[in-house]
Design a protein around this motif. Structure first.
Motif, short mmCIF file in Angstrom:
data_model
loop_
_atom_site.label_atom_id
_atom_site.label_comp_id
_atom_site.label_asym_id
_atom_site.label_seq_id
_atom_site.Cartn_x
_atom_site.Cartn_y
_atom_site.Cartn_z
N GLY B 147 0.83 -1.19 0.00
CA GLY B 147 0.00 0.00 0.00
C GLY B 147 0.86 1.24 0.00
N VAL B 148 0.38 2.29 -0.67
CA VAL B 148 1.14 3.53 -0.76
C VAL B 148 0.34 4.66 -0.14
CG1 VAL B 148 1.98 5.32 -2.34
CG2 VAL B 148 2.49 2.92 -2.78
N VAL B 149 1.02 5.49 0.66
CA VAL B 149 0.40 6.73 1.13
C VAL B 149 1.02 7.87 0.35
CG1 VAL B 149 0.12 8.30 3.06
CG2 VAL B 149 -0.02 5.83 3.43
N VAL B 150 0.19 8.69 -0.26
CA VAL B 150 0.70 9.87 -0.94
C VAL B 150 0.62 11.03 0.04
CG1 VAL B 150 0.36 11.49 -2.84
CG2 VAL B 150 -0.01 9.03 -3.19
N GLY B 151 1.79 11.53 0.43
CA GLY B 151 1.84 12.60 1.41
C GLY B 151 2.67 12.19 2.61
N GLY B 152 3.75 12.93 2.85
CA GLY B 152 4.65 12.56 3.95
C GLY B 152 4.55 13.54 5.09
N GLY B 153 3.37 14.12 5.28
CA GLY B 153 3.17 15.02 6.42
C GLY B 153 2.67 14.22 7.61
N LEU B 154 2.20 14.98 8.58
CA LEU B 154 1.73 14.37 9.82
C LEU B 154 0.64 13.32 9.58
CD1 LEU B 154 0.86 16.91 12.58
CD2 LEU B 154 -0.37 14.78 12.34
N LEU B 155 -0.38 13.68 8.80
CA LEU B 155 -1.48 12.75 8.56
C LEU B 155 -1.03 11.59 7.69
CD1 LEU B 155 -4.59 15.01 8.02
CD2 LEU B 155 -4.30 13.22 9.73
N GLY B 156 -0.14 11.86 6.73
CA GLY B 156 0.34 10.81 5.85
C GLY B 156 1.06 9.72 6.63
N LEU B 157 1.87 10.15 7.61
CA LEU B 157 2.60 9.17 8.39
C LEU B 157 1.66 8.40 9.31
CD1 LEU B 157 5.84 11.19 9.14
CD2 LEU B 157 5.47 9.43 7.43
N GLU B 158 0.62 9.06 9.81
CA GLU B 158 -0.41 8.36 10.57
C GLU B 158 -1.07 7.30 9.69
OE1 GLU B 158 -2.37 8.39 13.56
OE2 GLU B 158 -0.53 9.14 14.47
N ALA B 159 -1.35 7.68 8.45
CA ALA B 159 -1.99 6.73 7.53
C ALA B 159 -1.07 5.56 7.25
CB ALA B 159 -2.37 7.45 6.23
N ALA B 160 0.24 5.84 7.13
CA ALA B 160 1.21 4.76 6.89
C ALA B 160 1.22 3.81 8.08
CB ALA B 160 2.60 5.35 6.67
N ASN B 161 1.10 4.39 9.27
CA ASN B 161 1.03 3.56 10.47
C ASN B 161 -0.20 2.65 10.42
OD1 ASN B 161 1.86 2.69 12.99
ND2 ASN B 161 0.60 4.20 14.06
N ALA B 162 -1.30 3.22 9.95
CA ALA B 162 -2.53 2.44 9.83
C ALA B 162 -2.33 1.28 8.85
CB ALA B 162 -3.68 3.34 9.39
N LEU B 163 -1.72 1.56 7.71
CA LEU B 163 -1.48 0.50 6.72
C LEU B 163 -0.59 -0.58 7.32
CD1 LEU B 163 -0.88 2.30 3.28
CD2 LEU B 163 -2.91 1.06 4.08
N LYS B 164 0.45 -0.13 8.02
CA LYS B 164 1.38 -1.07 8.62
C LYS B 164 0.65 -1.98 9.62
CE LYS B 164 5.86 -0.91 10.96
NZ LYS B 164 5.59 -0.89 12.42
N SER B 165 -0.24 -1.40 10.41
CA SER B 165 -0.93 -2.24 11.40
C SER B 165 -1.93 -3.18 10.74
CB SER B 165 -1.60 -1.38 12.46
OG SER B 165 -2.54 -0.51 11.89
N LEU B 166 -2.23 -2.95 9.44
CA LEU B 166 -3.07 -3.90 8.72
C LEU B 166 -2.24 -5.01 8.10
CD1 LEU B 166 -5.58 -1.51 6.94
CD2 LEU B 166 -6.10 -3.18 8.71
N GLY B 167 -0.91 -4.96 8.32
CA GLY B 167 -0.04 -6.00 7.80
C GLY B 167 0.36 -5.79 6.35
N VAL B 168 0.22 -4.57 5.87
CA VAL B 168 0.56 -4.26 4.48
C VAL B 168 1.95 -3.63 4.44
CG1 VAL B 168 -0.08 -2.79 2.53
CG2 VAL B 168 -1.86 -3.91 3.88
N ASN B 169 2.75 -3.95 3.42
CA ASN B 169 4.02 -3.26 3.22
C ASN B 169 3.73 -1.83 2.84
OD1 ASN B 169 5.70 -5.44 3.71
ND2 ASN B 169 5.49 -6.18 1.61
N ALA B 170 4.06 -0.90 3.73
CA ALA B 170 3.65 0.47 3.48
C ALA B 170 4.77 1.28 2.85
CB ALA B 170 3.21 1.12 4.80
N HIS B 171 4.38 2.12 1.87
CA HIS B 171 5.30 3.09 1.25
C HIS B 171 4.73 4.47 1.46
CE1 HIS B 171 7.61 0.18 -1.37
NE2 HIS B 171 6.56 -0.56 -1.01
#
Lengths: 122, 837
Positions: B147-171
């Motif tokens: 899974g990819v998050v577009v945006g490396g700001g505060l919310l983007g990194l939160e979203a990446a954390n969410a993807l990670k906790s779903l067991g997805v390789n996050a970018h």
């Protein structure tokens, strides 16, 4: 006139538990005998009946001292009773019976009224 | 006087906070309040949205309850979207009809900005804003790899954390040359990138996406302007927010050039009867995309509506302190040194991964801004310097240099002015705290209750404690932590004395470190400490007089002086044969029998002298003591788990039995309860326990510090997807740290709340081993597990110990005359006082 009393043997030294109490049965009902080896005298006897619950449990309370006064804490509702006077420290209107107690050889003697009925009526 | 109608559009965090503030004022009586929310759910905490994948539910994240709204007579219209505002007639329109208003509050928040990239309408291109969005992300991420998050700001990194906790390789794909470009500088961004990549999230900076097309190996392919590409199964856009101003725009209110409803200092729009607060509002050409400024606007408007003419919003501090994917990030004030003449002091330790930058004024006297990455322990102090214009020391670099020992330097509370903001969530100043103390608060808990300080995010807990302690001391109040009159120490200090000096008896401890002979407070406390340290039998001669009666007689005293007996039934699993033995014993001794809440059987009405014989029979049948009498582990409740249940994903019964057998007998400051659930349906109610374990597809989620009882508290999610080994190691550490540091009779919940730094601190100690105590705690627990003995088994085999169970030492056959019995529902019970009169 002072009620007639007698010094009855209630148990042996080996029955006592240091820093704690045991219950004995007397003509005057259940009595708790405490043995605090660091004190002089080391023996104390008070009623075994917890006045707040009516249950016979005080010998099973934790002993200690509050501002120097030797006490036992009721195991049910945790009020403290002076081992010397029987006074409840939390409620000045409540005071329980105390009994003179002494060591005679390896036996523990309590001074209890001879006739329970007479004492109860007095 | 007829009531005016106040309508609030939007039921998010700020909208809810506004209602909380307004209902606390007298103005609440003047208004009939109606709230319209587009989402079907009550306002919830969006700041902690990613915890939704860690097991939190809407209920956990909810800001208020339907009952609260009802109690405050607020009409709640959820799932009812407002489609138009008619300013002339002062009405709003929804699909259900028109509603008139006297005052209108817009708290419509913002919506996620989706960059205009070709292909962004693909069904697996999503956004991260609402719980519904999260449900969509979860559905899209099911069974896929990347899974990819577009945006490396505060919310983007939160979203990446969410993807990670779903067991997805996050970018994370960021257009700017670094992560969090608004808050961080180049070095800070680089360190954050490194740390996040170490956690398994790949970061791609300076990437502009040109198009999204079908992928070859995954669902999608992102093509970048530098001719590189990335294949992914889903894309989450988190590239910033835009104010939700559609309604306001359509109704002709003044709107900023780049969006946002223009407001004045009283949060009122160009229409005097319409107000706007939160992320939809534009104040002085600025949108505030954080919750704290939104709260400040909410407070301002509530005060203004209550007639306070002084109330004004005058901007807000945008400093932030965060933990992103477990990495500390802090940014204060003018972090990029844009003030003319500003100078910098930087500390960059690439070895441990700490970066700190101070921006100071030209004359070196004031702190203008700061950046912290990797370690936020300096944040509170720096923030106080910046917010209050406190003069910096002559060598300001000492504020960010590592100390040779000890933690970050704290600004003494005396140096803070009365106006210093201590708790920004609830806007509590040092002056408010002093006021509360002068009004009679004499400890931390009462100050918290009075001012609400530190009851929001809790970030100010340590600072608040310092201020309260210092102010109390100033007023001559001694802050006593003494256990009782016999020991001038706290339980934690006594624990250290016992451990460090190898003290094995109460007598030695009180002789060397106390005075007098002890009492019913200190004796059981010390007995518990001795048990934790040395694990000797509780009826060893030296320990007998220390115990509460329940511990002494290893049963629970009831009101008539008899006892109840609770044999251990690990995990609630019991064979029919053992169940029959319980029945037979109960029948023989005429014991009242009841099933407990902890999945075991309680046998009531045994006299003191009957206890050893009853236990002989129970032990012969294979039972052990259940420690229902002790401040120790009670039960580990379990559901039936994957063995039988069609929903179960792990063997919850097996794990519960293992945990119960591991921790049985552990003496602790208070009782400990645990539970293990076999799936997220949570039938074992693990989230109401001190230690709660919930099975996941990948292992176990661990919750800590919950309890039922007088003050129920939900447990907090502590760690996710643990293996069996990691789960046990983590519980070992949490429990042992609790046993060592908690106060007497302090449940895990209160203990954790009182730890400076709270849950985060506990996580650092346990999960990151910040104190270097991990191995020692595990070793200590292992030692206790190895020396476990069933106290009843030892007691019944020892004639000396059995002597203690004589009801009257001089009359073995005598039964206690006050115990009188009657029968109710076919069982024996004590005669009540009311029945004997």
């Amino acid at each position: 006139m002072k009620a007639r009393t007698s010094w009855n043997v209630v148990c042996k030294v080996e029955d006592l538990v240091p820093e704690s109490g045991v219950a004995v049965w007397t003509e005057d009902g259940p009595v708790a005998v405490f043995y605090l080896p660091h004190r002089l005298p080391a023996l104390f006897a008070i009623s075994h009946t917890d006045p707040f619950s009516g249950s016979n449990v005080l010998a099973r309370g934790i002993t200690g001292d509050i501002k120097g006064e030797p006490v036992v804490a009721s195991p049910l509702y945790k009020q403290h009773f002076s081992l010397i006077t029987g006074q409840c420290l939390e409620d000045e209107t409540v005071k329980i019976k105390t009994y003179p107690v002494l060591l005679d050889g390896d036996q523990i003697r309590l001074e209890v009224p001879v006739n329970k009925q007479e004492t109860a009526a007095a | 006087m007829s009531k005016h109608t106040l309508i609030v559009i939007g039921n998010g965090m700020v909208g809810h906070h506004f209602l909380e503030q307004l209902t606390a004022t007298a103005a609440a009586d003047r208004f009939h309040i109606k709230v319209f929310g587009e989402e079907k759910l009550l306002a919830y905490d969006r700041v902690h949205l990613s915890e939704y994948f860690g097991g939190s539910t809407h209920a956990d994240l909810a800001m208020g309850t339907a009952e609260w709204y009802a109690e405050n007579h607020i009409d709640l219209h959820l799932g009812e979207q407002v489609t138009a505002i008619d300013r002339e007639n002062q009405t709003i329109t929804t699909p259900m009809g028109d509603y008139a208003y006297d005052e209108l509050v817009l708290a419509t928040g913002s919506y996620p900005f989706v960059p205009p990239i070709k292909g962004n309408e693909h069904p697996h291109c999503l956004v991260y804003r609402t719980l519904e969005d999260l449900d969509r992300i979860r559905a899209s991420a099911a069974g896929v790899k990347t899974g990819v998050v577009v945006g490396g700001g505060l919310l983007g990194l939160e979203a990446a954390n969410a993807l990670k906790s779903l067991g997805v390789n996050a970018h994370v794909v960021e257009f700017a040359p670094r992560l969090m470009p608004v808050q961080l500088d180049t070095d800070g961004g680089a360190l954050l990138k490194r740390k996040i990549e170490e956690l398994g999230v790949q970061v791609h900076t300076e990437k502009a996406t040109t198009e999204i097309v079908d992928g070859e190996h995954a669902r999608l392919r992102m093509n970048f302007s530098d001719d590189s590409h990335l294949e992914t199964d889903l894309i989450v856009f988190s590239a910033g927010i835009r104010p939700q101003d559609t309604l306001a725009r359509a109704s002709g209110l003044d709107i900023g050039e780049r969006g946002g409803i223009v407001i004045n200092n009283q949060c009122t729009t160009s229409d005097p009867h319409i107000h706007a607060i939160g992320e939809c509002a534009l104040w002085s050409e600025r949108i505030f995309g954080l919750v704290a400024p939104g709260y400040t606007m909410a407070r301002t408007l509530a005060a203004a509506l209550n007639g306070d003419r002084e109330a004004a919003f005058t901007g807000a501090d945008m400093s932030t302190k965060l933990k992103l994917l477990g990495v500390d990030v802090g940014s204060i004030g003018d972090a990029h040194a844009q003030t003319p003449g500003a100078r910098n002091i930087r500390f960059n330790d690439e070895k441990v991964g700490h970066y700190r930058r101070m921006v100071i004024s030209e004359d070196g006297k004031t702190l203008l801004g700061a950046i912290l990455v990797g370690d936020n322990s300096h944040y509170d102090t720096l923030l106080q310097y910046a917010l209050n214009d406190i003069t910096l020391p002559d060598n300001p670099e000492t504020l960010i240099l590592p100390e040779s020992q000890g933690g970050a330097p704290a600004l003494g509370p005396d140096a803070l002015p009365e106006t210093a903001s201590i708790c920004s969530c609830h806007n509590v100043t040092k002056g408010d705290i002093c006021g509360a103390i002068d009004a009679g608060c004499s400890d931390l808990a009462s100050v918290k209750g009075e001012t609400k300080a530190s009851t929001g995010c809790g970030g100010c807990a340590a600072l608040l404690k310092n201020v309260v302690d210092s102010e109390l001391e100033k007023r001559g109040v001694e802050v006593s932590k003494d256990l009782c009159e016999h020991f001038p120490y706290s339980r934690q200090e006594l624990f250290h004395l016992v451990k460090v000096n190898g003290i094995r008896t109460f007598h030695t401890l009180i002789r060397d470190h106390g005075k007098g002979h002890g009492c019913d407070i200190c004796k059981p406390t010390v007995a518990s400490i001795l048990a934790t340290c040395w694990n000797e039998h509780i009826l060893a001669t030296d320990h007998v007089p220390l115990q509460d009666t329940n511990d002494t007689f290893m049963a629970n005293m009831q009101k008539n002086g008899t006892y109840s007996i609770v044999p251990r039934i690990p995990g609630g699993e019991i064979t029919p044969d053992k169940l029959i033995v319980l029945g037979e014993v109960a029948k023989e001794y005429n014991l009242y029998t009841k099933i407990t809440g902890g999945q075991r059987v309680d046998l009531f009405g045994a006299t003191l002298s009957e206890l050893p014989a009853i236990w002989e029979k129970l032990i012969a049948a294979g039972f052990e003591t259940g420690h229902a009498y002790g401040k120790s582990l009670r039960t580990v409740k379990s559901c039936v788990g994957s063995t039988w249940c069609r929903y179960g994903v792990q063997d919850s019964v097996g794990m519960a039995i293992f945990l119960e057998n591991r921790y049985k007998g552990l003496r602790s400051p208070h009782k400990i309860k645990m539970a293990v659930s076999g799936c997220t349906r949570e039938c074992a109610e693990a989230q109401s326990k001190d230690i709660g374990v919930i099975a996941t597809e990948n292992g176990w989620n661990l919750y800590v510090c919950g309890n039922g009882g007088m003050r129920p508290r939900h447990a907090d999610l502590f760690a996710t997807d643990l293996s069996d080994e990691a789960l046990i190691r983590t519980i070992d550490r949490v429990l042992m740290f609790y046993v060592r540091t908690a106060d007497r009779l302090q449940r895990t919940s209160v203990w954790m709340e009182n730890l400076e730094g709270g849950l985060d601190y506990l996580k650092q100690v346990v999960l990151e081993d910040s104190l270097g105590l991990g191995a020692e705690l595990e070793e200590h627990m292992e030692g206790l597990v190895g020396t476990y003995q069933c106290e009843w088994k030892t007691a019944v085999a020892d004639p000396e110990k059995r002597k203690r169970f004589r009801e009257f030492v001089n009359a073995p056959e005598k039964t206690d005359p006050v115990q009188q019995w009657t029968t109710e529902r076919d069982q024996r019970r004590p005669v009540l006082e009311s029945e004997t009169a």
